[in-house]
Scaffold this motif. Structure first.
Motif, short mmCIF file in Angstrom:
data_model
loop_
_atom_site.label_atom_id
_atom_site.label_comp_id
_atom_site.label_asym_id
_atom_site.label_seq_id
_atom_site.Cartn_x
_atom_site.Cartn_y
_atom_site.Cartn_z
N GLY A 70 45.80 23.36 -26.66
CA GLY A 70 44.73 22.43 -26.29
C GLY A 70 44.71 21.21 -27.21
O GLY A 70 44.52 20.08 -26.75
N PHE A 91 36.60 21.96 -25.85
CA PHE A 91 35.60 23.04 -25.83
C PHE A 91 36.25 24.30 -26.39
O PHE A 91 37.39 24.61 -26.04
CB PHE A 91 35.15 23.33 -24.38
N GLY A 107 42.33 28.63 -32.75
CA GLY A 107 42.63 29.80 -31.93
C GLY A 107 43.34 30.87 -32.74
O GLY A 107 42.85 31.29 -33.80
N MET A 157 45.88 30.51 -34.48
CA MET A 157 46.30 29.97 -35.78
C MET A 157 45.04 30.03 -36.66
O MET A 157 44.33 29.05 -36.83
CB MET A 157 46.77 28.54 -35.58
N THR A 203 31.12 27.26 -27.63
CA THR A 203 30.77 26.98 -26.23
C THR A 203 31.80 27.67 -25.32
O THR A 203 32.91 27.18 -25.15
CB THR A 203 30.77 25.46 -25.96
N ARG A 204 31.40 28.82 -24.79
CA ARG A 204 32.32 29.57 -23.91
C ARG A 204 32.14 29.08 -22.48
O ARG A 204 31.05 29.21 -21.91
CB ARG A 204 32.01 31.07 -23.98
N THR A 240 43.69 28.28 -22.62
CA THR A 240 43.27 29.57 -23.18
C THR A 240 44.39 30.58 -22.94
O THR A 240 45.28 30.34 -22.13
CB THR A 240 42.00 30.08 -22.47
N PRO A 241 44.34 31.75 -23.60
CA PRO A 241 45.28 32.81 -23.22
C PRO A 241 45.17 33.13 -21.72
O PRO A 241 44.09 32.96 -21.13
CB PRO A 241 44.82 33.99 -24.09
N GLN A 258 42.20 34.88 -20.06
CA GLN A 258 40.95 34.12 -20.13
C GLN A 258 40.99 32.87 -19.26
O GLN A 258 39.96 32.27 -18.98
CB GLN A 258 40.65 33.76 -21.59
N TRP A 301 43.49 41.59 -32.16
CA TRP A 301 43.80 40.50 -31.24
C TRP A 301 44.10 41.14 -29.88
O TRP A 301 45.13 41.80 -29.73
CB TRP A 301 45.04 39.73 -31.71
N ALA A 361 47.41 38.86 -28.26
CA ALA A 361 48.13 38.31 -29.42
C ALA A 361 49.35 37.51 -28.99
O ALA A 361 49.63 36.44 -29.52
CB ALA A 361 48.56 39.45 -30.35
N GLY A 391 49.43 26.71 -22.59
CA GLY A 391 49.24 27.79 -23.56
C GLY A 391 50.60 28.34 -23.92
O GLY A 391 51.58 28.12 -23.19
N ALA A 401 53.25 26.77 -28.00
CA ALA A 401 51.91 26.29 -27.62
C ALA A 401 51.87 24.76 -27.69
O ALA A 401 51.34 24.10 -26.78
CB ALA A 401 50.87 26.90 -28.56
P1 FAD Z 1 45.14 30.15 -28.68
O1 FAD Z 1 45.48 29.85 -30.09
O2 FAD Z 1 44.78 31.55 -28.33
O3 FAD Z 1 43.96 29.16 -28.28
C1 FAD Z 1 43.14 29.36 -27.16
C2 FAD Z 1 41.70 28.98 -27.50
O4 FAD Z 1 40.91 29.10 -26.32
C3 FAD Z 1 41.05 29.89 -28.54
O5 FAD Z 1 40.59 29.12 -29.64
C4 FAD Z 1 39.90 30.55 -27.80
O6 FAD Z 1 38.74 30.75 -28.61
C5 FAD Z 1 39.63 29.56 -26.67
N1 FAD Z 1 39.02 30.11 -25.47
C6 FAD Z 1 39.42 31.19 -24.75
N2 FAD Z 1 38.63 31.35 -23.68
C7 FAD Z 1 37.70 30.36 -23.71
C8 FAD Z 1 36.62 30.00 -22.87
N3 FAD Z 1 36.31 30.69 -21.77
N4 FAD Z 1 35.87 28.91 -23.22
C9 FAD Z 1 36.15 28.19 -24.36
N5 FAD Z 1 37.17 28.50 -25.18
C10 FAD Z 1 37.94 29.56 -24.86
N6 FAD Z 1 53.38 32.21 -33.84
C11 FAD Z 1 54.33 31.70 -34.65
O7 FAD Z 1 54.96 30.67 -34.33
N7 FAD Z 1 54.62 32.29 -35.85
C12 FAD Z 1 53.95 33.41 -36.26
O8 FAD Z 1 54.20 33.91 -37.37
C13 FAD Z 1 52.96 33.96 -35.43
N8 FAD Z 1 52.30 35.06 -35.82
C14 FAD Z 1 51.27 35.49 -35.05
C15 FAD Z 1 50.52 36.57 -35.50
C16 FAD Z 1 49.41 37.00 -34.77
C17 FAD Z 1 48.59 38.17 -35.26
C18 FAD Z 1 49.08 36.36 -33.56
C19 FAD Z 1 47.87 36.82 -32.78
C20 FAD Z 1 49.83 35.32 -33.09
C21 FAD Z 1 50.94 34.87 -33.84
N9 FAD Z 1 51.74 33.82 -33.41
C22 FAD Z 1 52.70 33.32 -34.21
C23 FAD Z 1 51.53 33.20 -32.09
C24 FAD Z 1 50.73 31.89 -32.19
O9 FAD Z 1 49.56 32.11 -32.95
C25 FAD Z 1 50.37 31.46 -30.77
O10 FAD Z 1 51.56 31.29 -30.02
C26 FAD Z 1 49.60 30.14 -30.70
O11 FAD Z 1 48.66 30.01 -31.74
C27 FAD Z 1 48.92 30.08 -29.34
O12 FAD Z 1 48.20 28.87 -29.19
P2 FAD Z 1 47.42 28.58 -27.83
O13 FAD Z 1 46.72 27.28 -28.00
O14 FAD Z 1 48.32 28.77 -26.67
O15 FAD Z 1 46.33 29.75 -27.71
#
Ligand code: FAD
Ligand code: NAI
Length: 324
Positions: free
Chosen positions: A12, A29, A37, A39, A124-125, A156-157, A160, A273, A276, A298, A309
Motif C-alpha cells: 500500500g 487506511f 503491516g 514489516m 480504521t478497519r 491487504t493480505p 482480508q 501471524w 504470514a 500485496g 510487496a
Molecule cells: P501487509 O504488510 O500484511 O500489509 C497489509 C496491511 O493491511 C496491514 O497493515 C493490515 O493491518 C492492513 N489491513 C488488513 N485488512 C484491513 C482492513 N480491512 N482495513 C484496513 N486495513 C487493513 N519478507 C522478506 O522479504 N524478508 C523476511 O525476512 C521476511 N520475514 C517475514 C517474517 C514474518 C514472521 C512474516 C509474517 C513475514 C515475513 N516476510 C519477510 C514477508 C513480508 O513481511 C511481506 O511480504 C510484506 O511485508 C507484505 O506486505 P503487504 O503490504 O503485501 O502486506
C-alpha cells in the motif's frame, strides 16, 4: 483525482508513493495503530524486536534503486549476519555474498519515514466498499463513512481483501484462491548474551524456521534479544496453542537446534501471524478492474517477500495511471 489505499504495509505504501509522485491526492487506511503491516516491530520492556520481516533483499533494478535511496537517507542499513544453517546433521556456517537490509533502528522506521507526507487513517478497519455516483465510499467497523474517492486500491493480505471486493467478483475469486500460511514469531529477552558464533540461522528441522539475534542488526541496542520463527506447518498445527506454551516449545527447539543450554529467560512475547506468507507464487503483479476504478496489490500477487510487496504496489499504481 482522489485515491484511497486500504492497507499501509509495503504494498500500500509503495502504491501510495507512486500515485502521490504523479500528483494524485492519496489517503491511506489501516486497521492497526502503526504502519508497516507485516514489516513490524514490537516494543517491549526489554527493547524493540522485529516480529515480522526479518531483513530484505533487493533483486529487481527498480527496487534496488529505491533501497539505495533509503540507505542514503539513513532509513535502512545493510545487515551482515554471521549466518548458519541448522538441519538433522547439526549446525554449520552458511555465509554467502547476498546483500541484506533492515530498517534502522527498527523495521518500522522505514514505513514511518516513507509515509511521512501521506495522510493516514490509522486504527480504521474498512469493512465495506460502496460505489456511489460520486465514487467509492469506505465504511469502517464503527460504521463511519470515508470518501467519496474516485479510485480505490486494496492492499491487504488476500483473505482480508476478499470481503472488500464483492463489487468485482473476478478479483474476489482470484484473492480467494490465494491461500496464505500462518507463522508464530517469539521474542525472547535473555538475562545475558548467548556465547555463539552465529547471528542468525535458517533452520531446516523441527518446529523452527529461522532464529535471529535481533541485537546483531544495526541500531538495536539490547545485546540479548532473539527472535524465533516457526515453520508454517508447525503454526498451522498450533494455531490455538497459548502464547506462553508456544514460547516454551520454540525455546526448547532453540536449545535443541543450538545443542546448548540457554541462559535464564527474562522475557518472552509470542505473536501469531494468521496470514504470514502466501502459500504459492503468483505472477499477477497486481489485480485490476479499471472499469470499476478498483485495484488490488500485496505480496501474494507477486512474491511473499518485502520486495514482492513493493513491486506489486508499484504495479497497481502504474495500472491505475494507465502506464502499464
Ligand atoms: P501487509 O504488510 O500484511 O500489509 C497489509 C496491511 O493491511 C496491514 O497493515 C493490515 O493491518 C492492513 N489491513 C488488513 N485488512 C484491513 C482492513 N480491512 N482495513 C484496513 N486495513 C487493513 N519478507 C522478506 O522479504 N524478508 C523476511 O525476512 C521476511 N520475514 C517475514 C517474517 C514474518 C514472521 C512474516 C509474517 C513475514 C515475513 N516476510 C519477510 C514477508 C513480508 O513481511 C511481506 O511480504 C510484506 O511485508 C507484505 O506486505 P503487504 O503490504 O503485501 O502486506
Ligand atoms: P534470502 O535470499 O536470504 O533467502 C531465501 C531462502 O534461501 C532462505 O529462506 C533460505 O532457505 C535460503 N538461504 C538463503 N541464504 C542462505 C544461506 N546463507 N544459507 C542457507 N540457506 C540460505 O532472502 P529472500 O529471498 O529475500 O527471502 C526472504 C526471507 O523471508 C526468506 O528467508 C523467507 O523464508 C522469509 N520469509 C519468512 C516469512 C515468515 O512468515 N516467516 C514470510 C515470508 C518470507
Amino acid at each position: 483525482m482522489s485515491v484511497a489505499v486500504i492497507g499501509a504495509g509495503m504494498a500500500g505504501i509503495s502504491a501510495a508513493l507512486q500515485l502521490q509522485e504523479a500528483g494524485l491526492a492519496v489517503e491511506l487506511f489501516d486497521k492497526s495503530r502503526g504502519t508497516g503491516g507485516r514489516m513490524s516491530s514490537k516494543r517491549t520492556e526489554q527493547g524493540e524486536f522485529d516480529i515480522g520481516t526479518q531483513y530484505f533483499t533487493a533483486r529487481h533494478s527498480a527496487f534496488r534503486a529505491a533501497v539505495e535511496d533509503w540507505q542514503a537517507r539513513g532509513w535502512v542499513a545493510r545487515w551482515q549476519p554471521r549466518l548458519y544453517r541448522i538441519d538433522e546433521q547439526g549446525l554449520r556456517a552458511s555465509e554467502d555474498d547476498q546483500q541484506r537490509y533492515v530498517g534502522a533502528p527498527r523495521m518500522t522506521a522505514l514505513s514511518r519515514n516513507l509515509i511521512a507526507d501521506i495522510p493516514l487513517h490509522s486504527a480504521t478497519r474498512i469493512v465495506e466498499l460502496q460505489r456511489s455516483e460520486d465514487g467509492w465510499l469506505l465504511i469502517d467497523s464503527e460504521a463511519d463513512h470515508h470518501g467519496p474517492y474516485q479510485q480505490v486500491i486494496v492492499a491487504t493480505p488476500a483473505p482480508q481483501a476478499v470481503p472488500l471486493l464483492s463489487a468485482a467478483p473476478a478479483l474476489a475469486n482470484a484473492a480467494a484462491q490465494a491461500q496464505m500460511e500462518p507463522g508464530w514469531a517469539v521474542c525472547v529477552g535473555f538475562a545475558e548474551p548467548l556465547t555463539l558464533a552465529l547471528d542468525a540461522a535458517f533452520v531446516r528441522c523441527g518446529p523452527l524456521d529461522w532464529v535471529c539475534a535481533n541485537h546483531s542488526k544495526p541500531g538495536r541496542d539490547s545485546a540479548a534479544n532473539w527472535v524465533l520463527q516457526s515453520t508454517p506447518a508447525w503454526a498451522a498445527a498450533n494455531l490455538d496453542t497459548p502464547p506462553q506454551e508456544v514460547a516454551a516449545q520454540l525455546l526448547a527447539a532453540l536449545a535443541d537446534a543450538l545443542q546448548t543450554e540457554l541462559p535464564e529467560v527474562h522475557f518472552t512475547h509470542a505473536h501469531r501471524w494468521l496470514y504470514a506468507r502466501p502459500a504459492d507464487h503468483q505472477q499477477w503483479g497486481a489485480l485490476a478492474a479499471p472499469e470499476l476504478d478498483l485495484y488490488v496489490c500485496g505480496d501474494w500477487c507477486q512474491a511473499g517477500r518485502l520486495e514482492g510487496a513493493w513491486l506489486s504496489g508499484r504495479e497497481a499504481a502504474q495500472v491505475l495511471l494507465g502506464r502499464s
